[in-house]
Design a protein around this motif. Structure first.
Motif, PDB file in Angstrom:
ATOM      1  N   LEU A 151     -16.978  -7.484   6.811  1.00 17.31           N
ATOM      2  CA  LEU A 151     -16.230  -6.293   8.033  1.00 17.31           C
ATOM      3  C   LEU A 151     -17.199  -5.237   7.423  1.00 17.31           C
ATOM      4  N   GLY A 152     -18.248  -5.109   7.121  1.00 16.69           N
ATOM      5  CA  GLY A 152     -19.838  -4.662   6.074  1.00 16.69           C
ATOM      6  C   GLY A 152     -19.033  -3.613   4.959  1.00 16.69           C
ATOM      7  N   GLU A 153     -20.567  -3.804   4.446  1.00 15.78           N
ATOM      8  CA  GLU A 153     -20.050  -2.689   2.754  1.00 15.78           C
ATOM      9  C   GLU A 153     -19.293  -3.704   1.894  1.00 15.78           C
ATOM     10  N   GLY A 154     -19.837  -4.445   1.982  1.00 13.05           N
ATOM     11  CA  GLY A 154     -19.084  -5.824   1.151  1.00 13.05           C
ATOM     12  C   GLY A 154     -17.586  -5.832   1.778  1.00 13.05           C
ATOM     13  N   TYR A 155     -17.053  -5.421   2.362  1.00 15.56           N
ATOM     14  CA  TYR A 155     -15.706  -6.239   2.663  1.00 15.56           C
ATOM     15  C   TYR A 155     -15.783  -7.319   3.542  1.00 15.56           C
ATOM     16  N   LYS A 188     -17.083 -21.878  -9.959  1.00 16.78           N
ATOM     17  CA  LYS A 188     -18.328 -21.388 -10.234  1.00 16.78           C
ATOM     18  C   LYS A 188     -18.859 -19.949  -9.155  1.00 16.78           C
ATOM     19  N   PRO A 189     -17.505 -20.328  -7.634  1.00 18.68           N
ATOM     20  CA  PRO A 189     -18.191 -19.635  -6.927  1.00 18.68           C
ATOM     21  C   PRO A 189     -17.370 -18.367  -7.001  1.00 18.68           C
ATOM     22  N   PHE A 190     -17.101 -18.105  -8.121  1.00 21.91           N
ATOM     23  CA  PHE A 190     -16.386 -16.517  -9.031  1.00 21.91           C
ATOM     24  C   PHE A 190     -17.512 -16.199  -9.709  1.00 21.91           C
ATOM     25  N   ALA A 191     -18.536 -16.089  -9.629  1.00 19.15           N
ATOM     26  CA  ALA A 191     -19.285 -15.952 -10.069  1.00 19.15           C
ATOM     27  C   ALA A 191     -19.077 -14.425 -11.432  1.00 19.15           C
ATOM     28  N   TYR A 241      -2.914 -15.655  -7.168  1.00 15.34           N
ATOM     29  CA  TYR A 241      -4.007 -16.260  -6.388  1.00 15.34           C
ATOM     30  C   TYR A 241      -4.907 -15.207  -6.813  1.00 15.34           C
ATOM     31  N   GLU A 242      -6.651 -15.689  -6.884  1.00 11.69           N
ATOM     32  CA  GLU A 242      -7.144 -15.244  -7.393  1.00 11.69           C
ATOM     33  C   GLU A 242      -8.451 -15.181  -6.067  1.00 11.69           C
ATOM     34  N   MET A 243      -8.956 -14.603  -5.365  1.00 17.40           N
ATOM     35  CA  MET A 243      -9.940 -14.518  -4.730  1.00 17.40           C
ATOM     36  C   MET A 243     -11.234 -13.197  -4.247  1.00 17.40           C
ATOM     37  N   MET A 244     -12.225 -13.270  -4.036  1.00 17.12           N
ATOM     38  CA  MET A 244     -13.081 -12.652  -3.995  1.00 17.12           C
ATOM     39  C   MET A 244     -12.219 -11.507  -3.132  1.00 17.12           C
ATOM     40  N   ASN A 245     -13.045  -9.999  -4.234  1.00 15.52           N
ATOM     41  CA  ASN A 245     -12.616  -9.239  -3.172  1.00 15.52           C
ATOM     42  C   ASN A 245     -13.474  -8.506  -2.544  1.00 15.52           C
ATOM     43  N   SER A 246     -14.716  -8.946  -3.160  1.00 13.13           N
ATOM     44  CA  SER A 246     -16.058  -8.359  -2.216  1.00 13.13           C
ATOM     45  C   SER A 246     -17.385  -9.798  -1.993  1.00 13.13           C
ATOM     46  N   THR A 247     -18.204  -9.605  -1.224  1.00 14.42           N
ATOM     47  CA  THR A 247     -18.895  -9.653  -0.897  1.00 14.42           C
ATOM     48  C   THR A 247     -20.234  -9.213  -2.068  1.00 14.42           C
ATOM     49  N   LEU A 248     -19.949  -7.935  -3.013  1.00 15.75           N
ATOM     50  CA  LEU A 248     -21.348  -7.182  -2.878  1.00 15.75           C
ATOM     51  C   LEU A 248     -20.459  -7.667  -4.549  1.00 15.75           C
ATOM     52  N   ASN A 249     -21.333  -7.311  -5.740  1.00 16.53           N
ATOM     53  CA  ASN A 249     -21.072  -6.868  -6.992  1.00 16.53           C
ATOM     54  C   ASN A 249     -20.378  -8.363  -7.992  1.00 16.53           C
ATOM     55  N   VAL A 294     -11.404 -19.538  -2.029  1.00 16.39           N
ATOM     56  CA  VAL A 294     -12.332 -20.257  -2.112  1.00 16.39           C
ATOM     57  C   VAL A 294     -13.515 -20.128  -1.027  1.00 16.39           C
ATOM     58  N   PRO A 295     -14.805 -19.007  -0.917  1.00 13.97           N
ATOM     59  CA  PRO A 295     -15.703 -18.904  -0.007  1.00 13.97           C
ATOM     60  C   PRO A 295     -15.936 -19.965   0.335  1.00 13.97           C
ATOM     61  N   SER A 296     -16.015 -20.604   1.988  1.00 15.59           N
ATOM     62  CA  SER A 296     -16.345 -21.907   2.106  1.00 15.59           C
ATOM     63  C   SER A 296     -18.074 -22.239   1.934  1.00 15.59           C
ATOM     64  N   ASP A 297     -18.728 -21.069   2.288  1.00 15.18           N
ATOM     65  CA  ASP A 297     -20.327 -21.241   1.906  1.00 15.18           C
ATOM     66  C   ASP A 297     -20.284 -21.789   0.258  1.00 15.18           C
TER      67      ASP A 297
END
Length: 373
Positions: A300-304, A248-251, A108-116, A362-365
């Protein structure tokens, strides 16, 4: 018969969903359907018609082996009831190279944080974990991984996590886990990049925790239906060419998979380079099957964040193999139930080719940023 009935129901649901104004809460098409036999009378004295059924090729049997429920590949029969492990692997550039990742059956590969720039993290599902010599490096878990590991009845291997994820680990009876109990390897990097599973670590952890090595009461059975012959998605009537998919969503990572016609698999690239495994002579990470899932998430806050992976509303996705892609719809009914994928056009559950599988959540947005060519 069951799949045909299910396909008709999904098609009917699709028609109904297009009518009316406000959206209604939809129910999952994943249900137990018992076909009803329709009785028909034949005129007295009319001979029974019979059609010669094509003879099926006998199932291949290999002494001391069985087909893995994760890949359909032949593996040792002693592994048949062994639970897999789900290993959290750091995917920051400084953590490269990854050791042992080519041993994974599912990645699996997925976004770990909305930051970085939405950096990703891997979760590798490994059935034959007894052969691991060095795997990792290991990092912390997120809430999403607990739900996904649950559907494989896998033991989650990680190094801690934010408090809400660790609370979830304690809350979920199905979530057996090993955290911060693996070996440190001096690789010249900061401490957070030095934890690996090495030979003997998992055996020690199972003995220490007293977890069952075999599937337990939370296991709901195999995920995938594997095709008995090599699949050509062109036969489905709704396939598109996919020689390369750019996520591309995994920029941050620039994750890309390219079709290798010689091997019939998709080679994985990130940070503009092939992903190589020094544990196995710098073999490139490659997959027979790709699943790309669109999924909403909650901050969930702070990028989580946590992906809403338990969802029966029917989300978009792609199944990709042998240079072709089809649109699919996916469903997951509970923490421990497998995610199930249906052909969006026919409503039938998809079959998989024998081999390893890559799954991108992949984030739907940012779903529309995916490039398939």
């Amino acid at each position: 018969m069951k799949k045909k009935v299910l396909a008709m129901m999904i098609a009917a649901m699709a028609v109904l969903s297009g009518c009316g104004g406000e959206e209604e809460e939809s129910s999952s098409p994943i249900m137990d359907i018992t076909p009803v036999a329709l009785a028909t009378e034949k005129p007295v004295g009319e001979p029974e018609e019979s059609e010669a059924e094509p003879e099926e090729e006998p199932e291949e049997i290999r002494e001391g082996m069985y087909r893995s429920e994760l890949t359909n590949e032949w593996i040792d029969e002693s592994l048949k009831n062994q639970r897999p492990v789900a290993v959290m692997v750091d995917n920051e550039k400084i953590a490269l190279p990854h050791y042992g990742l080519t041993e994974a059956d599912i990645v699996y590969e997925m976004m770990n944080s909305t930051l970085n720039n939405r950096i990703t993290r891997f979760m590798a599902i490994v059935k034959d974990w007894g052969k691991i010599e060095q795997f990792g490096s290991i990092r912390s878990t997120r809430s999403t991984n607990i739900y996904l590991a649950g559907e494989w009845n896998a033991v989650l291997c990680h190094d801690g996590g934010p408090y809400f994820a660790m609370d979830l680990v304690k809350e979920k009876d199905y979530c057996d886990n090993f955290t911060g109990t693996f070996s440190r390897v001096d690789n010249g990097k900061k401490r957070e990049y030095t934890e690996y599973i090495v030979a003997g670590d998992l055996e020690k952890n199972f003995n220490s925790k007293g977890y069952s090595i075999e599937y337990n009461q939370y296991y709901e059975g195999p995920h995938y239906t594997f095709s008995k012959k090599e699949l050509d998605l062109a036969d489905t009537g709704n396939a598109i060419t996919c020689n390369e998919i750019q996520l591309k969503p995994f920029a941050h990572n620039g994750s890309t998979l390219k079709y290798n016609a010689e091997t019939g698999t998709y080679d994985y690239y990130e940070y503009g380079e092939p992903h190589l495994d020094p544990q196995h002579d710098n073999a490139q990470l490659t997959f027979k099957n790709l699943l790309i899932q669109s999924c909403s998430f909650s901050n969930l806050g702070e990028g989580y964040m946590v992906y809403n992976v338990i969802d029966n509303s029917g989300n978009e996705g792609y199944y990709i193999t042998n240079g072709k892609a089809i649109e699919v719809t996916w469903y997951k009914g509970s923490d421990t139930s497998p995610t199930v994928y249906y052909n969006s056009r026919t409503g039938e559950e998809i079959e998989f080719n024998t081999g390893k599988t890559y799954i991108a959540i992949v984030p739907s947005d940012t779903w529309d940023k995916i490039v398939i060519q």
